[in-house]
Design an enzyme around this catalytic site. Structure first.
Site, mmCIF file in Angstrom:
data_model
loop_
_atom_site.group_PDB
_atom_site.id
_atom_site.type_symbol
_atom_site.label_atom_id
_atom_site.label_comp_id
_atom_site.label_asym_id
_atom_site.label_seq_id
_atom_site.Cartn_x
_atom_site.Cartn_y
_atom_site.Cartn_z
ATOM 1 N N ASP A 90 7.786 -1.489 20.851
ATOM 2 C CA ASP A 90 8.157 -2.760 20.219
ATOM 3 C C ASP A 90 6.987 -3.722 20.051
ATOM 4 O O ASP A 90 7.139 -4.791 19.472
ATOM 5 C CB ASP A 90 9.219 -3.455 21.084
ATOM 6 C CG ASP A 90 10.190 -2.456 21.675
ATOM 7 O OD1 ASP A 90 10.155 -2.265 22.917
ATOM 8 O OD2 ASP A 90 10.911 -1.812 20.908
ATOM 9 N N ARG A 110 14.208 8.755 -14.270
ATOM 10 C CA ARG A 110 14.627 8.472 -12.899
ATOM 11 C C ARG A 110 13.436 7.807 -12.207
ATOM 12 O O ARG A 110 12.574 8.479 -11.660
ATOM 13 C CB ARG A 110 15.030 9.756 -12.188
ATOM 14 C CG ARG A 110 16.112 10.548 -12.942
ATOM 15 C CD ARG A 110 16.596 11.728 -12.138
ATOM 16 N NE ARG A 110 15.535 12.616 -11.711
ATOM 17 C CZ ARG A 110 15.076 13.644 -12.426
ATOM 18 N NH1 ARG A 110 15.584 13.911 -13.633
ATOM 19 N NH2 ARG A 110 14.084 14.404 -11.959
ATOM 20 N N CYS A 169 3.046 0.505 21.298
ATOM 21 C CA CYS A 169 4.244 0.651 22.127
ATOM 22 C C CYS A 169 5.473 0.711 21.232
ATOM 23 O O CYS A 169 5.366 0.609 20.021
ATOM 24 C CB CYS A 169 4.363 -0.546 23.085
ATOM 25 S SG CYS A 169 2.876 -0.873 24.024
HETATM 26 C C1 LIG Z 1 15.422 14.372 -8.210
HETATM 27 C C2 LIG Z 1 14.569 13.151 -8.103
HETATM 28 N N1 LIG Z 1 14.365 12.395 -9.197
HETATM 29 C C3 LIG Z 1 13.599 11.289 -9.157
HETATM 30 C C4 LIG Z 1 12.990 10.872 -7.991
HETATM 31 C C5 LIG Z 1 12.120 9.632 -8.024
HETATM 32 O O1 LIG Z 1 10.796 10.029 -7.775
HETATM 33 P P1 LIG Z 1 9.677 8.886 -7.664
HETATM 34 O O2 LIG Z 1 10.067 8.002 -6.518
HETATM 35 O O3 LIG Z 1 8.405 9.631 -7.411
HETATM 36 O O4 LIG Z 1 9.707 8.165 -8.988
HETATM 37 C C6 LIG Z 1 13.167 11.631 -6.821
HETATM 38 C C7 LIG Z 1 12.473 11.168 -5.558
HETATM 39 N N2 LIG Z 1 12.463 12.111 -4.516
HETATM 40 C C8 LIG Z 1 11.533 12.071 -3.536
HETATM 41 C C9 LIG Z 1 10.499 11.215 -3.360
HETATM 42 O O5 LIG Z 1 9.863 11.635 -2.217
HETATM 43 N N3 LIG Z 1 10.468 12.733 -1.716
HETATM 44 C C10 LIG Z 1 11.495 13.000 -2.511
HETATM 45 O O6 LIG Z 1 12.342 13.979 -2.376
HETATM 46 C C11 LIG Z 1 13.978 12.788 -6.874
HETATM 47 O O7 LIG Z 1 14.180 13.560 -5.772
#
Ligand SMILES: Cc1ncc(COP(=O)(O)O)c(CNc2conc2O)c1O
Length: 373
Positions: free
Chosen positions: A316, A223, A314
């Site tokens: 904007d 992911r 500000c």
């Molecule tokens: C479940 C899950 N998988 C993969 C990712 C991807 O992570 P990355 O962008 O570090 O590769 C996230 C990103 N979630 C979040 C990133 O920042 N705050 C979060 O909740 C996630 O919540």
């Protein structure tokens, strides 16, 4: 479109996004798929354009946070698998099944409620489920082998309206040098999935940080989020195994330039008073654009020179001290490179005491996104 007639703009280099993904495709196990995480409007970069670039570079699926983001991808014509990483209300199960979207599920109750709703709506297309395991992130997911086993049994029943498509977890500290907690979570993961006799199609544990620094346990899908935007998940703590190319820049053009006499003040609260005669430029961007008030005292680039943001930011507009007289319309670089100098999202995040994820996601819709490929 609000912002269409505005020089202040986010420029997204789609080639950088493709390069970042290509580098990840090359370094990961070839049988592991890469699903691009494009939630939060592609971390502020533009969900549709990023998804298209990611697909062209080899991404075979997408991850989003909420159902509407998945629906937007489907409406834009993407037919690839799309996983919603947050918990979706069971009432939307019929729509999810109809649109062939995959959902993260973290409780037996969710399955029971959704199955009843699917039956009541005579839905026959299977709803794709990825079981979330909470191995220490403490956000969503099954926590014990017993409850996981019950959910798997439910999914595997012959008349189940679900397709058991995936099982996953999320690491809380993969972006840190100290891997103590990471190891704790990895052990929990192994302990939990031991009760799943036949693993589903997708087994995935990796965010960008895990794929960059803990490749051993990739599962068969990554992911991939923040690194595809060219941003280092660890901030400055760890170096990436391949160069990350930031895709986003933020620029504007001076709308006003004046000679400010010594002793004259700038902006709300008159918090800044010129110590000597100065050239002051006005930049058409403010906190309503996601350029935070906390950035007073930080700097922008004009003519390749750092120019201090003087006085309060500000809603904007903001004002900067110029090194010399500069014409109205001169380019201002707030994120990006001008001449020999660069301001990164990391620099802005550091100054604001936050992380670059938040700065990128916080760039408001009022700032038009322009794409170069
Ligand atoms: C479940 C899950 N998988 C993969 C990712 C991807 O992570 P990355 O962008 O570090 O590769 C996230 C990103 N979630 C979040 C990133 O920042 N705050 C979060 O909740 C996630 O919540």
């Amino acid at each position: 479109v609000i912002g269409e007639h505005r020089h202040t703009q986010v420029t997204v280099d789609l080639q950088a996004i493709k390069t970042n993904i290509s580098n990840e495709m090359a370094q990961k196990d070839e049988l592991t798929e890469l699903w691009a995480v494009v939630k939060a409007n592609g971390y502020g970069h533009g969900i549709i354009q990023v998804a298209q670039a990611a697909k062209e570079a080899g991404a075979t699926g997408f991850c989003v946070a909420i159902l509407d983001e998945a629906l937007a991808l489907r409406a834009a014509g993407f037919a690839e698998p799309i996983l919603v990483l947050g918990i979706t209300e069971p009432e939307y199960a019929p729509l999810v099944a109809e649109k062939d979207i995959s959902l993260a599920v973290g409780t037996q109750d969710w399955l029971t409620t959704a199955a009843a709703i699917l039956a009541a709506n005579q839905v026959t297309t299977p709803l794709h489920v990825h079981l979330a395991l909470d191995t220490g992130m403490g956000r969503i997911g099954f926590q014990t082998p017993e409850e996981l086993a019950t959910a798997v049994t439910t999914l595997r029943q012959p008349q189940s309206p679900f397709d058991f498509e995936g099982i996953f977890t999320h690491f809380a500290t993969a972006d840190q040098a100290d891997d103590t907690y990471f190891t704790h979570q990895l052990n929990n993961w192994k302990h939990l999935i031991a009760v799943v006799d036949e693993l589903p199609r997708y087994v995935h544990v990796s965010n960008s940080a895990t794929s960059l620094w803990h490749q051993a346990c990739n599962g068969n899908m990554v992911r991939f989020g923040v690194a595809l935007y060219g941003l280092n998940p660890s901030g400055r703590e760890l170096s990436a195994p391949y160069p990350l190319q930031p895709a986003l820049s933020l620029t504007a053009r001076l709308t006003f330039v004046k000679r400010l006499a010594r002793g004259k003040s700038v902006s709300y609260g008159a918090t800044y008073t010129a110590a000597q005669d100065e050239w002051i430029g006005t930049v058409p961007i403010g906190y309503a654009d996601g350029y935070e008030r906390r950035l007073q005292g930080f700097h922008v680039l004009v003519d390749g020179e750092f120019c201090e943001i003087v006085g309060r930011v500000c809603m904007d507009q903001l004002m900067v001290r110029l090194p010399h007289e500069v014409p109205v319309g001169a380019k201002v670089t707030l994120v990006g490179t001008d001449g020999a100098r660069t301001i990164s999202l990391q620099d802005i995040a550091d100054y604001c005491g936050t992380i670059h994820y938040e700065i990128a996601c916080g760039l408001a819709p009022r700032v038009p996104r322009v794409y170069i490929d």
